[in-house]
Every structure is written in structure tokens, then in C-alpha cells.
Write an enzyme that holds these catalytic residues in place. Structure first.
Site, short mmCIF file in Angstrom:
data_model
loop_
_atom_site.label_atom_id
_atom_site.label_comp_id
_atom_site.label_asym_id
_atom_site.label_seq_id
_atom_site.Cartn_x
_atom_site.Cartn_y
_atom_site.Cartn_z
N LYS A 53 11.67 41.52 39.50
CA LYS A 53 11.64 41.56 38.02
C LYS A 53 11.99 40.20 37.44
CE LYS A 53 13.36 46.32 37.71
NZ LYS A 53 14.31 47.22 37.09
N GLY A 114 29.03 47.38 35.11
CA GLY A 114 28.07 46.61 35.89
C GLY A 114 27.66 45.33 35.19
P1 NAP Z 1 22.37 44.65 41.04
O1 NAP Z 1 21.72 43.61 40.22
O2 NAP Z 1 22.46 44.47 42.52
O3 NAP Z 1 23.87 44.88 40.45
C1 NAP Z 1 24.80 45.67 41.16
C2 NAP Z 1 26.03 45.94 40.30
O4 NAP Z 1 26.88 46.86 41.03
C3 NAP Z 1 26.89 44.70 40.00
O5 NAP Z 1 27.50 44.85 38.75
C4 NAP Z 1 27.94 44.77 41.13
O6 NAP Z 1 29.19 44.14 40.81
C5 NAP Z 1 28.17 46.27 41.20
N1 NAP Z 1 28.72 46.63 42.52
C6 NAP Z 1 28.06 46.64 43.70
N2 NAP Z 1 28.92 47.02 44.69
C7 NAP Z 1 30.12 47.23 44.12
C8 NAP Z 1 31.40 47.63 44.60
N3 NAP Z 1 31.61 47.88 45.91
N4 NAP Z 1 32.42 47.76 43.72
C9 NAP Z 1 32.25 47.51 42.37
N5 NAP Z 1 31.05 47.12 41.86
C10 NAP Z 1 30.00 46.98 42.71
O7 NAP Z 1 21.65 46.07 40.87
P2 NAP Z 1 20.82 46.59 39.58
O8 NAP Z 1 19.40 46.30 39.76
O9 NAP Z 1 21.51 46.12 38.35
O10 NAP Z 1 20.96 48.19 39.75
C11 NAP Z 1 22.21 48.83 39.53
C12 NAP Z 1 22.05 50.34 39.68
O11 NAP Z 1 21.19 50.86 38.67
C13 NAP Z 1 21.44 50.75 41.02
O12 NAP Z 1 22.14 51.87 41.48
C14 NAP Z 1 20.00 51.11 40.68
O13 NAP Z 1 19.49 52.09 41.55
C15 NAP Z 1 20.18 51.69 39.26
N6 NAP Z 1 18.96 51.58 38.45
C16 NAP Z 1 18.37 52.75 38.00
C17 NAP Z 1 17.23 52.70 37.22
C18 NAP Z 1 16.60 53.97 36.71
O14 NAP Z 1 15.43 53.95 36.27
N7 NAP Z 1 17.31 55.08 36.72
C19 NAP Z 1 16.66 51.45 36.87
C20 NAP Z 1 17.29 50.29 37.33
C21 NAP Z 1 18.43 50.36 38.13
P3 NAP Z 1 29.43 42.58 41.11
O15 NAP Z 1 28.76 41.83 39.99
O16 NAP Z 1 30.90 42.47 41.13
O17 NAP Z 1 28.80 42.29 42.45
#
Ligand code: NAP
Length: 267
Positions: A53, A114
């Protein structure tokens, strides 16, 4: 999900009988070349997921302001000169929250968990909707500064607070909505991203995760009498808007939701 909606559109308009939605695995290093190939072969549209993206947003023509703000696009539309980029995640999240909880986002005080790509899109969506207040919480607090800077570009953005996920969440007593945009919960063994115990039972909790259908966060919230919703409707609504951009027709979000639920075996 998309093919189910296309089959329905084809009943009204035979041109969609020839349309199919495919899935391709493309490694980031190959993305630019892959986009050129898809364009040459006249693929009408593409959806992109992490990390594509953000990469693609640098290369395509910007189709709407949301792409500029989030520096990400999940939907590409073919034009003779190249692909045009859109970000339907914002519409997906806002519509899902407003429909599932029967509320207006603008009436809510939001705590957003997040700071990744999904959180950035959610923060822009909340700011654009004009929420009453917005608190950003993340494990790595420094990453919240980037989102704060992005939000400064949104007209009429509310005041933004930030906090660490290691601290208790601010005690907001009215119209509170929690949005989980961390990936904590994807693994059923994960701890919950935040402690909800001091929050009122009127709190609404939206988790972007849809598989598992009920994360530990949602189970905990429900046990405290809070209303909860997972991210499946968000997935369906962002897909609905993508398909609308490509077909210029109104696909059924319900059909897409049902197909996604059945495909993921979540019913
Ligand atoms: P990303 O860019 O990898 O961001 C991950 C986030 O999770 C960061 O804020 C990270 O914190 C936090 N995190 C990861 N491991 C952690 C831990 N052990 N303890 C505390 N915080 C932790 O991922 P993303 O693309 O933003 O996606 C995030 C979530 O949204 C995913 O579960 C994804 O499946 C979901 N999502 C759903 C949809 C939908 O259509 N429903 C669309 C998009 C995304 P740090 O910054 O501290 O690393």
C-alpha cells in the site's frame, strides 16, 4: 468476496460476466514491474495489501486526498496513462463502525490503539469525521508523532493526545469508542493490547482483526457489558468501495460480507 458481488452485478449487466477477481503473491522487490505488467495487460483494478500500500502510493497518480494523507493506497484504477490510487480503508472503517454500532463517528471520543498503516488510516478517518476527541496509544510512542504530523494536514482536526499502551488508558466517561488497530489478537495466545477495566460499560470496542472473529480484547469487553464489533464489516465495506470504483456500479456490501464470512469459515 469480490467474485460473489461481481456474479450479482452480472445478473443486471452482462458485461460483468467476464470479470474475475484474482489473487497474486508479489514480493515487494517485484511490485513496480508487476504493476507495469498488470497495466499492460489492462487489469481494470488492483487491491494491494501490506507492505505494498505504501510502496505503490509513491508510484501511482493520486486519485483522492486520502492517499496523500495516509501515504498509502489499497485500490488502483486503470487509466490509459497508468494506475490511479485510492484508499478505501477509511470509508471501510467509518462505515463499519457507524453501521455496526448504529452511531455517528463524529459524536464519539476515540482512543485508537496502534501506529502502523491501519492506525494511520483510522486516525485520518476519525479526524475527517470530526470526532469529539482523539487519543492515540501505541507500544512505541515515538511512532505516534508521525501520525500527529499527518493529522495536522486535516482541516478541523480535533486536539490529539498520545499515550503509551503500557500506561492505563485515559478515563473518558462519555461516548467512548476504542479502536484496536494493533496486530495484537491475531494470535489467540496474544495478550490484550489495553486494559479496559477502568472504562465505563457504555464504551464501544471495535477490533480491526476479524480472524479470530472474537479476540481476547472483544471477549473481555463483552464480559464488562460493552458492545463490540470485529473488522469483518470493515473488510467488506472497503472491498465494496473498491469494486464501485472499478465497475461504477453499486455492489452489495452484504453479499461481500456473507462471502467473506463463509470463505473464512467464521459464521
Ligand atoms: P502494522 O503496520 O504492522 O502495525 C502493527 C501495530 O501493532 C503497531 O502499532 C505495533 O506497535 C502493534 N504491535 C504489534 N505487536 C505488538 C505487541 N506485541 N505489543 C503491542 N503492540 C504491538 O500493521 P497494520 O497494517 O497497521 O495492521 C494492524 C492490524 O489491523 C492487523 O491486525 C490487520 O490485520 C488489521 N487490519 C484490518 C483491516 C480490515 O479490513 N479489517 C484492514 C487493515 C488492517 P509498534 O509500533 O510498537 O511496533
Amino acid at each position: 468476496m469480490h467474485n460473489a458481488a461481481l456474479a450479482e452485478l452480472a445478473q443486471e449487466d452482462p458485461q460483468f460476466r467476464d470479470w474475475t477477481y484474482y489473487k497474486f503473491d508479489v514480493v515487494p522487490d517485484d511490485l513496480q514491474e508487476a504493476l507495469a505488467t498488470f497495466h499492460r495487460k489492462q487489469f481494470r483494478g488492483l487491491n494491494l495489501t501490506v507492505p505494498h500500500k505504501i510502496l505503490a502510493a509513491k508510484w501511482v497518480e493520486i486519485g483522492e486526498k486520502e492517499v496523500e494523507l495516509t501515504e498509502a493506497c489499497n485500490t488502483l484504477l486503470w487509466t490509459p496513462n497508468g494506475y490511479q490510487g485510492f484508499n478505501t480503508d477509511l470509508y471501510g472503517m467509518t462505515t463499519a463502525i457507524e453501521t455496526e454500532f448504529e452511531i455517528q463517528l463524529q459524536d464519539r471520543q476515540v482512543i485508537l490503539l496502534g501506529a502502523g498503516g491501519a492506525a494511520r488510516a483510522a486516525a485520518v478517518a476519525c479526524a475527517k469525521a470530526g470526532v469529539k476527541s482523539l487519543t492515540l496509544a501505541n507500544r512505541t510512542v515515538s511512532k505516534l508523532e508521525t501520525i500527529k504530523n499527518v493529522l495536522q494536514k486535516v482541516a478541523a482536526c480535533p486536539a490529539i493526545d498520545t499515550c503509551s499502551l503500557k500506561e492505563p488508558l485515559p478515563n473518558i466517561s462519555e461516548n467512548l469508542l476504542i479502536i484496536n488497530a494493533t496486530s495484537l489478537g491475531l494470535d489467540p495466545e496474544d495478550p490484550t493490547p489495553a486494559d479496559l477495566r477502568k472504562l465505563p460499560p457504555s464504551t464501544l470496542v471495535f477490533d480491526m482483526i476479524y480472524n479470530p472473529a472474537k479476540t481476547k480484547l472483544l471477549k473481555e469487553a463483552e464480559s464488562m457489558g460493552m458492545k463490540v464489533a470485529n473488522g469483518l464489516a470493515m473488510l467488506a465495506y472497503q472491498g465494496e468501495r473498491s469494486l464501485k470504483i472499478w465497475t461504477q456500479k453499486p455492489p452489495s456490501a452484504q453479499t461481500m460480507f456473507n462471502a467473506a464470512q463463509a470463505g473464512l469459515n467464521l459464521s
